[in-house]
Design a protein around this motif. Structure first.
Motif, PDB file in Angstrom:
ATOM      1  N   ALA A  14       0.843  -1.210   0.000  1.00 39.61           N
ATOM      2  CA  ALA A  14       0.000   0.000   0.000  1.00 39.61           C
ATOM      3  C   ALA A  14       0.874   1.254   0.000  1.00 39.61           C
ATOM      4  O   ALA A  14       0.614   2.206  -0.743  1.00 39.61           O
ATOM      5  CB  ALA A  14      -0.940  -0.010   1.207  1.00 39.61           C
ATOM      6  N   ALA A  15       1.931   1.255   0.807  1.00 36.60           N
ATOM      7  CA  ALA A  15       2.834   2.402   0.860  1.00 36.60           C
ATOM      8  C   ALA A  15       3.602   2.568  -0.449  1.00 36.60           C
ATOM      9  O   ALA A  15       3.795   3.699  -0.929  1.00 36.60           O
ATOM     10  CB  ALA A  15       3.805   2.245   2.029  1.00 36.60           C
ATOM     11  N   LEU A  16       4.036   1.462  -1.047  1.00 35.61           N
ATOM     12  CA  LEU A  16       4.766   1.535  -2.316  1.00 35.61           C
ATOM     13  C   LEU A  16       3.884   2.102  -3.420  1.00 35.61           C
ATOM     14  O   LEU A  16       4.332   2.911  -4.241  1.00 35.61           O
ATOM     15  CB  LEU A  16       5.294   0.159  -2.716  1.00 35.61           C
ATOM     16  N   ARG A  17       2.628   1.699  -3.445  1.00 37.05           N
ATOM     17  CA  ARG A  17       1.701   2.224  -4.460  1.00 37.05           C
ATOM     18  C   ARG A  17       1.492   3.726  -4.281  1.00 37.05           C
ATOM     19  O   ARG A  17       1.442   4.472  -5.254  1.00 37.05           O
ATOM     20  CB  ARG A  17       0.372   1.481  -4.395  1.00 37.05           C
ATOM     21  N   ARG A  18       1.381   4.169  -3.040  1.00 37.00           N
ATOM     22  CA  ARG A  18       1.199   5.592  -2.755  1.00 37.00           C
ATOM     23  C   ARG A  18       2.436   6.415  -3.104  1.00 37.00           C
ATOM     24  O   ARG A  18       2.330   7.589  -3.393  1.00 37.00           O
ATOM     25  CB  ARG A  18       0.901   5.806  -1.272  1.00 37.00           C
ATOM     26  N   SER A  19       3.603   5.803  -3.051  1.00 37.40           N
ATOM     27  CA  SER A  19       4.853   6.548  -3.234  1.00 37.40           C
ATOM     28  C   SER A  19       4.953   7.213  -4.602  1.00 37.40           C
ATOM     29  O   SER A  19       5.556   8.275  -4.733  1.00 37.40           O
ATOM     30  CB  SER A  19       6.058   5.624  -3.036  1.00 37.40           C
ATOM     31  N   GLY A  20       4.409   6.556  -5.604  1.00 38.62           N
ATOM     32  CA  GLY A  20       4.485   7.105  -6.943  1.00 38.62           C
ATOM     33  C   GLY A  20       5.838   6.925  -7.616  1.00 38.62           C
ATOM     34  O   GLY A  20       6.001   7.307  -8.770  1.00 38.62           O
ATOM     35  N   VAL A  21       6.813   6.372  -6.928  1.00 36.45           N
ATOM     36  CA  VAL A  21       8.139   6.184  -7.530  1.00 36.45           C
ATOM     37  C   VAL A  21       8.508   4.718  -7.695  1.00 36.45           C
ATOM     38  O   VAL A  21       9.412   4.407  -8.451  1.00 36.45           O
ATOM     39  CB  VAL A  21       9.257   6.909  -6.735  1.00 36.45           C
ATOM     40  N   VAL A  22       7.828   3.843  -7.003  1.00 39.23           N
ATOM     41  CA  VAL A  22       8.137   2.419  -7.107  1.00 39.23           C
ATOM     42  C   VAL A  22       7.328   1.836  -8.258  1.00 39.23           C
ATOM     43  O   VAL A  22       6.110   1.956  -8.294  1.00 39.23           O
ATOM     44  CB  VAL A  22       7.826   1.679  -5.788  1.00 39.23           C
ATOM     45  N   GLU A  23       8.047   1.231  -9.193  1.00 40.61           N
ATOM     46  CA  GLU A  23       7.388   0.672 -10.369  1.00 40.61           C
ATOM     47  C   GLU A  23       7.406  -0.847 -10.397  1.00 40.61           C
ATOM     48  O   GLU A  23       6.617  -1.461 -11.087  1.00 40.61           O
ATOM     49  CB  GLU A  23       8.051   1.203 -11.638  1.00 40.61           C
ATOM     50  N   GLY A  24       8.332  -1.452  -9.658  1.00 36.43           N
ATOM     51  CA  GLY A  24       8.456  -2.900  -9.713  1.00 36.43           C
ATOM     52  C   GLY A  24       8.737  -3.502  -8.356  1.00 36.43           C
ATOM     53  O   GLY A  24       8.982  -2.796  -7.369  1.00 36.43           O
ATOM     54  N   LYS A  25       8.710  -4.820  -8.338  1.00 29.83           N
ATOM     55  CA  LYS A  25       8.973  -5.555  -7.106  1.00 29.83           C
ATOM     56  C   LYS A  25       9.588  -6.892  -7.468  1.00 29.83           C
ATOM     57  O   LYS A  25       9.446  -7.380  -8.599  1.00 29.83           O
ATOM     58  CB  LYS A  25       7.690  -5.753  -6.307  1.00 29.83           C
ATOM     59  N   SER A  26      10.273  -7.480  -6.513  1.00 25.51           N
ATOM     60  CA  SER A  26      10.832  -8.819  -6.689  1.00 25.51           C
ATOM     61  C   SER A  26      10.793  -9.527  -5.345  1.00 25.51           C
ATOM     62  O   SER A  26      10.502  -8.918  -4.310  1.00 25.51           O
ATOM     63  CB  SER A  26      12.262  -8.759  -7.241  1.00 25.51           C
ATOM     64  N   ILE A  27      11.102 -10.809  -5.371  1.00 22.38           N
ATOM     65  CA  ILE A  27      11.126 -11.630  -4.161  1.00 22.38           C
ATOM     66  C   ILE A  27      12.582 -11.900  -3.789  1.00 22.38           C
ATOM     67  O   ILE A  27      13.391 -12.286  -4.629  1.00 22.38           O
ATOM     68  CB  ILE A  27      10.425 -12.983  -4.390  1.00 22.38           C
ATOM     69  N   LEU A  28      12.900 -11.688  -2.526  1.00 25.95           N
ATOM     70  CA  LEU A  28      14.215 -12.026  -1.984  1.00 25.95           C
ATOM     71  C   LEU A  28      14.020 -13.259  -1.113  1.00 25.95           C
ATOM     72  O   LEU A  28      13.261 -13.222  -0.129  1.00 25.95           O
ATOM     73  CB  LEU A  28      14.778 -10.868  -1.152  1.00 25.95           C
ATOM     74  N   LEU A  29      14.666 -14.353  -1.482  1.00 21.59           N
ATOM     75  CA  LEU A  29      14.528 -15.585  -0.717  1.00 21.59           C
ATOM     76  C   LEU A  29      15.147 -15.418   0.665  1.00 21.59           C
ATOM     77  O   LEU A  29      16.219 -14.828   0.813  1.00 21.59           O
ATOM     78  CB  LEU A  29      15.192 -16.754  -1.448  1.00 21.59           C
ATOM     79  N   SER A  30      14.498 -15.967   1.655  1.00 24.73           N
ATOM     80  CA  SER A  30      14.992 -15.950   3.032  1.00 24.73           C
ATOM     81  C   SER A  30      16.254 -16.799   3.154  1.00 24.73           C
ATOM     82  O   SER A  30      16.414 -17.789   2.427  1.00 24.73           O
ATOM     83  CB  SER A  30      13.907 -16.513   3.959  1.00 24.73           C
TER      84      SER A  30
END
Length: 167
Positions: A97-113
């Protein structure tokens, strides 16, 4: 940080524990017919309240596990699974939700634990690399992709320069 916690709290209040006692059958979530995993809607609502309390009171997953175990007489392992999964899910949803509001984040990925030692949905999600913020990994918008998943969501900001700017 406060907004992420607030968003996580809102998600927990509205949706925590919705998958506890459920089973994915052909891509659809249904009540788990195995009595070992089934819960009542009253128990689901109570778990939702406990996850919400964990956010309002600043509890750790270990503290939430104890609350769940005491309230529902679940085994230590099941209580731990619920606590880890539900807090991770709420935290991820708050972050999204915060990333969507930021307006600067366009992508995401998964970091394995670092504790990730079995090939599962997380591996194929991580292999997808960076995807658009509103796309899904293996049917989910972020971790946890399975119970007790400890993998993380990584935000990616576009590094492209605005062509209308002059140098």
């Amino acid at each position: 940080f406060g907004l992420v916690n607030t968003d996580a709290l809102v998600y927990a209040r509205e949706r925590a524990a919705e998958l506890v006692g459920m089973k994915n059958v052909n891509g659809e979530w249904v009540e788990n017919p195995n009595q070992k995993w089934a819960i009542t809607e009253t128990t689901r609502n109570g778990l939702r309240d406990l996850v919400t309390k964990a956010y309002t009171d600043g509890l750790t997953p270990a503290q939430l596990r104890k609350e769940i175990q005491g309230a529902y007489n679940f085994s230590k392992d099941r209580s731990k699974m619920i606590a880890i999964t539900e807090m991770n899910r709420s935290s991820t949803q708050g972050t999204l939700a915060a990333l969507r509001r930021s307006g600067v984040v366009e992508g995401k990925s998964i970091l394995l634990s670092n504790d990730h030692d079995v090939d599962d949905l997380c591996d194929s999600a991580a292999e997808m690399g960076v995807i658009a913020l509103d796309e899904d990994f293996e049917g989910e918008d972020g971790p946890p992709l399975h119970p007790q998943c400890l993998c993380s969501l990584v935000a990616h900001v576009s590094m492209e320069e605005d062509e209308s700017e002059e140098g």
